[in-house]
Design a protein around this motif. Structure first.
Motif, short mmCIF file in Angstrom:
data_model
loop_
_atom_site.label_atom_id
_atom_site.label_comp_id
_atom_site.label_asym_id
_atom_site.label_seq_id
_atom_site.Cartn_x
_atom_site.Cartn_y
_atom_site.Cartn_z
N GLY A 176 0.83 -1.35 -0.13
CA GLY A 176 0.12 0.16 0.21
C GLY A 176 0.79 1.25 0.05
O GLY A 176 0.27 2.20 0.03
N GLY A 177 2.12 1.11 0.12
CA GLY A 177 3.08 2.41 0.15
C GLY A 177 3.13 2.81 -1.27
O GLY A 177 2.85 2.09 -2.40
N LYS A 178 3.67 4.09 -1.37
CA LYS A 178 3.74 4.66 -2.80
C LYS A 178 5.30 4.85 -3.02
O LYS A 178 5.92 5.03 -2.18
CB LYS A 178 2.94 6.20 -2.52
N THR A 179 5.69 4.94 -4.17
CA THR A 179 6.91 5.22 -4.75
C THR A 179 6.93 6.09 -5.75
O THR A 179 5.97 6.23 -6.55
CB THR A 179 7.55 3.93 -5.21
N LYS A 180 8.15 6.85 -6.15
CA LYS A 180 8.28 7.89 -7.13
C LYS A 180 8.63 6.90 -8.53
O LYS A 180 9.38 5.92 -8.20
CB LYS A 180 9.26 8.66 -6.75
N GLY A 181 7.93 7.37 -9.61
CA GLY A 181 8.35 6.94 -10.76
C GLY A 181 9.73 7.72 -11.22
O GLY A 181 10.14 8.45 -10.44
N PRO A 182 10.29 7.25 -12.46
CA PRO A 182 11.42 7.82 -13.14
C PRO A 182 11.10 9.23 -13.17
O PRO A 182 9.95 9.63 -13.69
CB PRO A 182 11.68 7.12 -14.15
N LYS A 183 12.17 10.06 -13.13
CA LYS A 183 12.11 11.54 -13.56
C LYS A 183 11.94 11.68 -15.02
O LYS A 183 12.54 10.75 -15.79
CB LYS A 183 13.01 12.36 -12.88
N ALA A 184 11.32 12.75 -15.44
CA ALA A 184 11.27 12.89 -16.94
C ALA A 184 12.63 13.00 -17.74
O ALA A 184 13.70 13.54 -16.87
CB ALA A 184 10.46 14.23 -17.22
N MET A 185 12.78 12.38 -18.85
CA MET A 185 13.89 12.70 -19.52
C MET A 185 14.23 14.00 -19.91
O MET A 185 13.39 14.70 -20.27
CB MET A 185 13.76 11.92 -20.78
#
Length: 155
Positions: free
Chosen positions: A121-130
């Motif tokens: 149920g935790g959240k993680t960040k996706g990759p930053k924009a190129m």
């Protein structure tokens, strides 16, 4: 004379397709873009397109079954990178990071930990924009790998 490597691209979500094609043309290196049928790719001179079914691991399975030692695989998938390394090929991220024995275990462990967190149920960040800097870094790394191949393997 040694075999010319192929640049094999996990093309479903690859943000540097154009950069790969541009560098490959300079070096006269063939490119194989592998993507599911959900992605529309246009064949170009020197670029072969292979479309596979849309099931979860189809692209990865195709790539792992068709690479040769010395090929260069561009992927964001750490699992595929692990297979690529075990086959004697070179694995690069679209940001120019070269996956190797010194970093792949950490990356796989980190992926596992983040997946566990998300399942809980935790959240993680996706990759930053190129960024344009990321694209330049990738082109420089790919050129460096090809230069190394040329210096070490060609007669």
């Amino acid at each position: 004379m040694t075999t010319v490597p192929t640049i094999v691209v996990d093309a479903d979500a690859c943000p540097v397709k154009r950069e790969i094609i541009d560098v490959a043309r300079i070096w006269s290196i063939p490119v194989l873009m592998v993507a599911s049928h959900d992605h529309r790719l246009e064949a170009e001179t020197g670029v072969q397109i292979m479309q596979v079914d849309r099931s979860d691991q189809s692209v990865d399975l195709y790539i792992s079954n068709h690479i040769s030692k010395g090929d260069i695989v561009v992927t964001q998938d750490f699992g595929l990178a692990t297979i690529v390394l075990s086959r004697g090929a070179i694995a690069l991220s679209p940001r120019g990071q070269q996956y190797d024995d010194s970093n792949i275990d950490y990356l796989m462990e980190r992926r596992h930990e983040l997946a566990k967190r998300r399942r809980g149920g935790g959240k993680t960040k996706g990759p930053k924009a190129m960024t344009s800097e990321d694209r330049v870094c990738f082109q420089q790394k790919l050129t460096k790998v090809l230069r190394s191949w040329q210096e070490n393997d060609e007669p």
